[in-house]
Design a protein around this motif. Structure first.
Motif, PDB file in Angstrom:
ATOM      1  N   ALA A 132      -2.836  -4.752  31.041  1.00 47.57           N
ATOM      2  CA  ALA A 132      -2.258  -3.413  30.881  1.00 47.57           C
ATOM      3  C   ALA A 132      -2.713  -2.797  29.561  1.00 47.57           C
ATOM      4  O   ALA A 132      -3.047  -1.609  29.497  1.00 47.57           O
ATOM      5  N   GLU A 133      -2.769  -3.604  28.521  1.00 48.08           N
ATOM      6  CA  GLU A 133      -3.229  -3.119  27.214  1.00 48.08           C
ATOM      7  C   GLU A 133      -4.692  -2.693  27.281  1.00 48.08           C
ATOM      8  O   GLU A 133      -5.091  -1.681  26.700  1.00 48.08           O
ATOM      9  N   GLY A 134      -5.493  -3.475  27.994  1.00 44.17           N
ATOM     10  CA  GLY A 134      -6.907  -3.133  28.146  1.00 44.17           C
ATOM     11  C   GLY A 134      -7.098  -1.826  28.894  1.00 44.17           C
ATOM     12  O   GLY A 134      -7.928  -0.991  28.519  1.00 44.17           O
ATOM     13  N   PHE A 135      -6.309  -1.621  29.970  1.00 41.90           N
ATOM     14  CA  PHE A 135      -6.398  -0.363  30.715  1.00 41.90           C
ATOM     15  C   PHE A 135      -5.929   0.807  29.860  1.00 41.90           C
ATOM     16  O   PHE A 135      -6.478   1.906  29.935  1.00 41.90           O
ATOM     17  N   CYS A 136      -4.931   0.581  29.032  1.00 44.57           N
ATOM     18  CA  CYS A 136      -4.455   1.614  28.104  1.00 44.57           C
ATOM     19  C   CYS A 136      -5.569   2.031  27.145  1.00 44.57           C
ATOM     20  O   CYS A 136      -5.800   3.229  26.921  1.00 44.57           O
ATOM     21  N   THR A 137      -6.293   1.070  26.626  1.00 42.81           N
ATOM     22  CA  THR A 137      -7.405   1.356  25.720  1.00 42.81           C
ATOM     23  C   THR A 137      -8.506   2.135  26.431  1.00 42.81           C
ATOM     24  O   THR A 137      -9.047   3.106  25.888  1.00 42.81           O
ATOM     25  N   ILE A 138      -8.827   1.733  27.648  1.00 44.47           N
ATOM     26  CA  ILE A 138      -9.840   2.438  28.435  1.00 44.47           C
ATOM     27  C   ILE A 138      -9.424   3.894  28.626  1.00 44.47           C
ATOM     28  O   ILE A 138     -10.230   4.819  28.445  1.00 44.47           O
ATOM     29  N   ALA A 139      -8.173   4.128  28.983  1.00 46.43           N
ATOM     30  CA  ALA A 139      -7.685   5.493  29.201  1.00 46.43           C
ATOM     31  C   ALA A 139      -7.764   6.313  27.912  1.00 46.43           C
ATOM     32  O   ALA A 139      -8.142   7.488  27.945  1.00 46.43           O
ATOM     33  N   LYS A 140      -7.427   5.696  26.791  1.00 46.39           N
ATOM     34  CA  LYS A 140      -7.497   6.420  25.511  1.00 46.39           C
ATOM     35  C   LYS A 140      -8.930   6.832  25.184  1.00 46.39           C
ATOM     36  O   LYS A 140      -9.175   7.950  24.734  1.00 46.39           O
ATOM     37  N   VAL A 141      -9.882   5.934  25.406  1.00 48.66           N
ATOM     38  CA  VAL A 141     -11.294   6.249  25.145  1.00 48.66           C
ATOM     39  C   VAL A 141     -11.756   7.385  26.052  1.00 48.66           C
ATOM     40  O   VAL A 141     -12.410   8.332  25.612  1.00 48.66           O
ATOM     41  N   SER A 142     -11.391   7.301  27.331  1.00 45.06           N
ATOM     42  CA  SER A 142     -11.769   8.349  28.273  1.00 45.06           C
ATOM     43  C   SER A 142     -11.136   9.680  27.882  1.00 45.06           C
ATOM     44  O   SER A 142     -11.808  10.717  27.882  1.00 45.06           O
ATOM     45  N   ASN A 143      -9.858   9.665  27.553  1.00 43.53           N
ATOM     46  CA  ASN A 143      -9.167  10.901  27.172  1.00 43.53           C
ATOM     47  C   ASN A 143      -9.767  11.539  25.929  1.00 43.53           C
ATOM     48  O   ASN A 143      -9.845  12.769  25.840  1.00 43.53           O
ATOM     49  N   LYS A 144     -10.202  10.730  24.987  1.00 48.79           N
ATOM     50  CA  LYS A 144     -10.842  11.272  23.778  1.00 48.79           C
ATOM     51  C   LYS A 144     -12.111  12.028  24.152  1.00 48.79           C
ATOM     52  O   LYS A 144     -12.345  13.149  23.690  1.00 48.79           O
ATOM     53  N   ALA A 145     -12.928  11.430  25.001  1.00 45.67           N
ATOM     54  CA  ALA A 145     -14.158  12.094  25.441  1.00 45.67           C
ATOM     55  C   ALA A 145     -13.840  13.362  26.222  1.00 45.67           C
ATOM     56  O   ALA A 145     -14.502  14.395  26.056  1.00 45.67           O
ATOM     57  N   LEU A 146     -12.817  13.315  27.086  1.00 46.66           N
ATOM     58  CA  LEU A 146     -12.421  14.494  27.851  1.00 46.66           C
ATOM     59  C   LEU A 146     -11.997  15.634  26.926  1.00 46.66           C
ATOM     60  O   LEU A 146     -12.368  16.794  27.139  1.00 46.66           O
ATOM     61  N   ASN A 147     -11.218  15.307  25.910  1.00 50.69           N
ATOM     62  CA  ASN A 147     -10.779  16.332  24.954  1.00 50.69           C
ATOM     63  C   ASN A 147     -11.953  16.989  24.251  1.00 50.69           C
ATOM     64  O   ASN A 147     -11.940  18.198  24.004  1.00 50.69           O
ATOM     65  N   GLU A 148     -12.970  16.214  23.945  1.00 55.37           N
ATOM     66  CA  GLU A 148     -14.161  16.756  23.287  1.00 55.37           C
ATOM     67  C   GLU A 148     -14.948  17.688  24.211  1.00 55.37           C
ATOM     68  O   GLU A 148     -15.613  18.605  23.753  1.00 55.37           O
ATOM     69  N   LEU A 149     -14.864  17.460  25.522  1.00 57.23           N
ATOM     70  CA  LEU A 149     -15.645  18.231  26.492  1.00 57.23           C
ATOM     71  C   LEU A 149     -14.946  19.512  26.952  1.00 57.23           C
ATOM     72  O   LEU A 149     -15.587  20.367  27.558  1.00 57.23           O
ATOM     73  N   GLY A 150     -13.664  19.646  26.707  1.00 57.29           N
ATOM     74  CA  GLY A 150     -12.966  20.888  27.036  1.00 57.29           C
ATOM     75  C   GLY A 150     -12.464  20.972  28.466  1.00 57.29           C
ATOM     76  O   GLY A 150     -12.244  19.961  29.132  1.00 57.29           O
ATOM     77  N   ASN A 151     -12.312  22.185  28.952  1.00 59.28           N
ATOM     78  CA  ASN A 151     -11.648  22.448  30.234  1.00 59.28           C
ATOM     79  C   ASN A 151     -12.535  22.328  31.462  1.00 59.28           C
ATOM     80  O   ASN A 151     -12.062  22.564  32.567  1.00 59.28           O
ATOM     81  N   ASP A 152     -13.800  21.991  31.296  1.00 62.03           N
ATOM     82  CA  ASP A 152     -14.718  21.914  32.434  1.00 62.03           C
ATOM     83  C   ASP A 152     -14.714  20.564  33.133  1.00 62.03           C
ATOM     84  O   ASP A 152     -15.509  20.327  34.046  1.00 62.03           O
ATOM     85  N   ILE A 153     -13.808  19.671  32.727  1.00 67.62           N
ATOM     86  CA  ILE A 153     -13.719  18.352  33.350  1.00 67.62           C
ATOM     87  C   ILE A 153     -12.298  17.827  33.224  1.00 67.62           C
ATOM     88  O   ILE A 153     -11.652  18.000  32.184  1.00 67.62           O
ATOM     89  N   GLN A 154     -11.804  17.227  34.312  1.00 67.68           N
ATOM     90  CA  GLN A 154     -10.461  16.635  34.331  1.00 67.68           C
ATOM     91  C   GLN A 154     -10.503  15.320  35.109  1.00 67.68           C
ATOM     92  O   GLN A 154     -11.091  15.251  36.181  1.00 67.68           O
ATOM     93  N   TRP A 155      -9.868  14.326  34.553  1.00 67.26           N
ATOM     94  CA  TRP A 155      -9.750  13.027  35.218  1.00 67.26           C
ATOM     95  C   TRP A 155      -8.470  13.051  36.036  1.00 67.26           C
ATOM     96  O   TRP A 155      -7.390  13.319  35.518  1.00 67.26           O
ATOM     97  N   GLN A 156      -8.563  12.750  37.325  1.00 67.41           N
ATOM     98  CA  GLN A 156      -7.372  12.725  38.169  1.00 67.41           C
ATOM     99  C   GLN A 156      -6.796  11.324  38.309  1.00 67.41           C
ATOM    100  O   GLN A 156      -5.616  11.121  38.105  1.00 67.41           O
ATOM    101  N   GLU A 157      -7.641  10.357  38.696  1.00 62.65           N
ATOM    102  CA  GLU A 157      -7.167   8.976  38.841  1.00 62.65           C
ATOM    103  C   GLU A 157      -8.360   8.056  39.029  1.00 62.65           C
ATOM    104  O   GLU A 157      -9.458   8.510  39.311  1.00 62.65           O
TER     105      GLU A 157
END
Length: 92
Positions: A19-44
Motif C-alpha cells: 500500500a505504501e508503494g502504491f501511495c508513492t507511485i500515485a504521488k509521483v504520477s500526481n506530481k507529473a500531472l500537476n506539472e502538465l496542467g489541465n490537458d491530462i487527467q488520471w482516472q484509475e
C-alpha cells in the motif's frame, strides 16, 4: 475536449507492491500531472501481474507520453478508446 486512453505499462513485480508503494507511485504520477496542467487527467489504474492498465483523459497521445517521461513510468502501449460498451448495449 479530452479523449479517453488506455495505457498499458510493463512493470515487472508491480503486483507485489505494498500500500505504501502504491501511495508513492500515485504521488509521483500526481506530481507529473500537476506539472502538465489541465490537458491530462488520471482516472484509475488496474494492477495485474507484471502490468498496469491505466485510464486517462488527455488532449492527445503526446501528452501521455510526456507524463510517462516526467514520471519515469513506462507507457508501452497507448490506445485511444473509440467506443465503450457494456451489457446494456445489447438492448439499444
Amino acid at each position: 475536449m479530452l479523449k479517453k486512453f488506455i495505457i498499458e505499462r510493463d512493470v515487472p513485480g508491480i503486483h507485489g507492491n505494498t500500500a505504501e508503494g502504491f501511495c508513492t507511485i500515485a504521488k509521483v504520477s500526481n506530481k507529473a500531472l500537476n506539472e502538465l496542467g489541465n490537458d491530462i487527467q488520471w482516472q484509475e489504474s488496474f494492477i495485474v501481474a507484471d502490468k498496469t492498465y491505466c485510464v486517462y483523459l488527455a488532449k492527445d497521445k503526446a501528452i501521455i507520453e510526456e507524463h510517462a517521461r516526467k514520471s519515469g513510468f513506462p507507457a508501452n502501449r497507448v490506445s485511444e478508446v473509440v467506443a465503450i460498451i457494456d451489457p446494456s448495449t445489447a438492448s439499444a
